[in-house]
Design an enzyme around this catalytic site. Sequence first.
Site, PDB file in Angstrom:
ATOM      1  N   ILE A   1     -28.759 -19.270  -1.487  1.00  9.98           N
ATOM      2  CA  ILE A   1     -28.788 -18.974  -0.047  1.00  9.98           C
ATOM      3  C   ILE A   1     -29.174 -17.517   0.195  1.00  9.98           C
ATOM      4  O   ILE A   1     -29.848 -17.198   1.176  1.00  9.98           O
ATOM      5  CB  ILE A   1     -27.422 -19.291   0.593  1.00  9.98           C
TER       6      ILE A   1
ATOM      7  N   PRO B   1     -21.195  13.667 -22.946  1.00 17.92           N
ATOM      8  CA  PRO B   1     -22.457  13.064 -23.401  1.00 17.92           C
ATOM      9  C   PRO B   1     -22.905  11.978 -22.432  1.00 17.92           C
ATOM     10  O   PRO B   1     -22.081  11.371 -21.733  1.00 17.92           O
ATOM     11  CB  PRO B   1     -22.088  12.475 -24.769  1.00 17.92           C
TER      12      PRO B   1
ATOM     13  N   HIS C   1       0.831  -1.200   0.000  1.00 12.59           N
ATOM     14  CA  HIS C   1       0.000   0.000   0.000  1.00 12.59           C
ATOM     15  C   HIS C   1       0.873   1.261   0.000  1.00 12.59           C
ATOM     16  O   HIS C   1       0.580   2.240  -0.707  1.00 12.59           O
ATOM     17  CB  HIS C   1      -0.904  -0.043   1.231  1.00 12.59           C
TER      18      HIS C   1
ATOM     19  N   GLU D   1      -4.316   7.617   7.020  1.00  7.18           N
ATOM     20  CA  GLU D   1      -5.348   6.728   6.484  1.00  7.18           C
ATOM     21  C   GLU D   1      -5.691   5.633   7.501  1.00  7.18           C
ATOM     22  O   GLU D   1      -6.858   5.274   7.674  1.00  7.18           O
ATOM     23  CB  GLU D   1      -4.866   6.104   5.175  1.00  7.18           C
TER      24      GLU D   1
ATOM     25  N   LEU E   1     -29.941 -10.221   4.615  1.00 16.02           N
ATOM     26  CA  LEU E   1     -29.039 -11.366   4.481  1.00 16.02           C
ATOM     27  C   LEU E   1     -28.259 -11.210   3.195  1.00 16.02           C
ATOM     28  O   LEU E   1     -28.841 -10.913   2.136  1.00 16.02           O
ATOM     29  CB  LEU E   1     -29.844 -12.669   4.477  1.00 16.02           C
TER      30      LEU E   1
ATOM     31  N   GLU F   1       2.131   1.951  -3.406  1.00 13.66           N
ATOM     32  CA  GLU F   1       1.088   2.566  -4.232  1.00 13.66           C
ATOM     33  C   GLU F   1       1.073   4.085  -4.039  1.00 13.66           C
ATOM     34  O   GLU F   1       0.971   4.844  -5.008  1.00 13.66           O
ATOM     35  CB  GLU F   1      -0.270   1.954  -3.872  1.00 13.66           C
ATOM     36  N   HIS F   2       1.191   4.539  -2.795  1.00 18.02           N
ATOM     37  CA  HIS F   2       1.238   5.986  -2.522  1.00 18.02           C
ATOM     38  C   HIS F   2       2.445   6.631  -3.193  1.00 18.02           C
ATOM     39  O   HIS F   2       2.340   7.678  -3.830  1.00 18.02           O
ATOM     40  CB  HIS F   2       1.326   6.215  -1.014  1.00 18.02           C
TER      41      HIS F   2
ATOM     42  N   GLU G   1     -34.193 -13.733  -1.615  1.00 16.48           N
ATOM     43  CA  GLU G   1     -35.068 -13.030  -0.668  1.00 16.48           C
ATOM     44  C   GLU G   1     -36.546 -13.241  -0.954  1.00 16.48           C
ATOM     45  O   GLU G   1     -37.400 -12.623  -0.314  1.00 16.48           O
ATOM     46  CB  GLU G   1     -34.733 -11.527  -0.683  1.00 16.48           C
TER      47      GLU G   1
END
Length: 958
Positions: free
Chosen positions: A318, A870, A91, A172, A339, A94-95, A321
């Site tokens: 599972i 657009p 991480h 962060e 759920l 990445e910064h 609903e």
Amino acid sequence: MLIFETRRLWLLPTLVCTLFLGACTPTAEHNAAALVPVQSPNDDREYRYLELDNKLKVLLISDPDTKKGAAALDVYVGSAQNPVDRAGLAHFLEHMLFLGTDKYPDAAEYEEFITEHGGSRNAYTAFEHTNYFFDIKHTSLEPALDRFAQFFIAPRFDAQYVDREVNAVEAEYQLGLKTDGRRNLDVLREVVNPEHPFSILGVGTKDTLADRADAPIRESLLAFYDRYYSANLMTLVVLGQESLDELEAIVRPMFGAVPNKERQVERIEQPLYLPQTLPSLVYIRPEASQRQLQLSFPMPDYSDHFRRKSLEFVAHLIGHEGEGSLLSLLKSKGWAETLGTGAGLRYRGGSAFGINITLTEQGMVQREQVLYAVFQYIEMLDLAGPSEQLYREEGQIAGIQFRFRESGDPIGYVAGLANDLHQLPPAEVLRGNLLMDEFTPEEIKAITREHLRPEQALITVIGKEVPVDRQSEFYFTEYSVTPAPADSAWLAVASDDIDASLHLPAPNAFIAEDVSLRPLPEQLPELPQLLRDSGNLKLWYRQDDEFRIPKGALYTNFRSPVVNSTVEQAAAVQLYVGLLTDAVNEFAYPAQLAGLNFSLYRHARGISLKVSGYNDKQLVLLQQIVEAIAGADLDTDRFTNIRDDLVRNLENVKTRRPFSQAIGAARQLLVSGEYSEPALIAELQDMTPQQVQAMADQFWADVQADVLLHGNYSEQAIAGVEQALSPLLTNGQPRPPAALEVVRLQPGDNFVHPVAVEHDDSVVFWYRQGPDNGWGSRAMTSLSGQITKSGFFQQLRTEQQLGYVVSALYWPQYDVPALGFVIQSPSASAPQVAVAIDAFLEGTLSGEQAITAEQFERHKLALINEIQQPHKNLWEESEYFWSEIAKRDLDFDGREQWVAAVESIEFDAWQAWFQTHMVDSSAAVLFTTAGRWGEVPDGQVIDSPEALRSQRESFLVD
């Protein structure tokens, strides 16, 4: 930049190609190796997949109509590769990658270039992926790509920014200390197998990334980059207006220079959970008021089985609903509200399947019975056996979805495809996630019979009253772990003891059958036409001729004065909407599965009902929903649970991130009809069904309906819609809704509104209002937002390191223009942050950071390009028409007026406006949290909406 600990440019190459065309045009050999993925019949873009000589996989997308170019590069490496002694290193890398390269050494250059040319950029680090992406005005794609490519060729990793970005990572991390999602993951990290890489913190902290005598963090960073950032572990997706040959000529020389170090990433062979630790019960005490029951099961790696989607099929069953479902049973018992199911974590070597149930208060008490019901349903699935009919039905729905797939934002599209290129064969990268055509009953049976077993479950119970005996290391989450009692009934569910109400879903009656397109008339108006205008109904209609898909938007806004005039009304309407949504959910759920969506929600002027998707069965769904609303019985067993769930959600606002709470407080102070959570809770606590019914009767007695019918409809559909809505509309002359109000601040206002937040960080959200709500003021304010956002982030976040959340944004409320400057800081007090914001605003016009005339013109063009984007799909166009109707801008020319106002602004006029209205005599309210410093900036303190509105008039918005 985001960190997920689980798992949801330059002209020289063009000149060279012009002079030496043969060297830059794709060769026959290159084109012979190219591949065209299977694409949707509704997708008119052109695609080409190829692999560069350095083994970097590339997907090119030519879209002559796009106004924005976009690109994403995904490295098949993430927090799973963090060294044991360097949590968060992936991480952190990445910064750092954004902060200068050998070719473009200025750390601010990339951010400034993207912003000044109408774009945006970001990145995220996931468990197995690090994804970098941007979009930009289409004419600037090539120079943006040149800057982007250098991240992966020659980043500088300047030592001067290492300490600063460690602070950003720490900010962060601090930002999530009160966030239950992060807190729960910290517990899971400690519960899993300590040899599994998931046990290592993903985000990182200043301590895990600190210099050590034997290993300075910069050396660790360089070693990680060298070890993993190799072209053969990367995928690139580029979308632009250029032809495929032109895109290939740009991409090959730029990204062909990315070094291929022939790196490999090992599969994770360690089990996620140690077998001897299951089944286990984990108890977590959350920050928010919540009751959750979560089940996690270790699973094999099914990523190669993308045509089968056996695990997704089981999750669908599972998580259903509708009638006969597990959720339906739990709701009937009064035990659950929601759920969800799915693979919460997937990686090379395995996965984890999750079931997440939101419990009621009674469900928390009866959680053993809830677990018993879960395993009853799984046992029922096993006994019933895999249903090929239901499997084919799901495949049919997915196939229709792919056939009529629509365009979305280029930036999200390329980021997702770059990830998918690692998971799917190139030929199927566009279709693979919606391909479900290999019914494999033995694999489905193995999932329910061998893997979803109670003895293999990690069960997590989250609630305020659960027993705890320890704290997690990084997020200080209170929790405990205990083996599941051997005599638990749910460990031994018998096949002859399955609840009689549980069964497989019925065939889905809402799957679209008629997907034909309605013929277009010879004369088709470009804008929606008002075709019905009675006392209680206004209906606008437009048949779509641009996107030509068998879908449509059927939007209804029930406008009433009985909605937000008092806090009691607002609370009652919100509860009423919750009750109605619950009442229709069970029969509407199959429609949603079939791509026929609906939403019911409260807003400032009433209640909106939106039905959208395939228009074939829309009228049937609308009729059923209206009948349910008209005949709703509010005095049901569900009333108390739905009311309590609403109260709990309002209570949990206090656990949101502090900057989010400050922005919410701004709306409550400035906008009519917005009420504080405590005020709404006080009204809801003892609210009865009779009170809600009385409000509902008043609401419908004064309703007038606005309707938009936009899409694949003929005019004959109008009569059916009118008839379907008629049970909810009276024949009288309804009263109009009250005008909306936004507080009108005066030049020189320097109000301060403290916001009570339990967090160590300070927050400043500085709201600065435009002088009026005319188009000239909107144009000036929005252009100021475009101009300031890049420099604000770069100076106050990257250079001064005031916090992780640093943003300047255009923040209009009901078209009353304003700028918002927000900083959440773990390192500076609110007064210090306010001083820094003031200094930035003053420096925008003078000094080293002052905006030049050339930058001004670039920002101006960028904003115009953004406004003129657009509509990328039918829904974007529908939402635009709908918003114009809501504002009664019935010429539908808001974008044109905005652009014309921006085009007319000259540099010197903008400077004078900004100096007056944003610097010298701004009309402002500073919303702030004191944090651990206990200090707020100077100014006239306003502690309530009433106190402010007693001193100031309001903008009235129709």
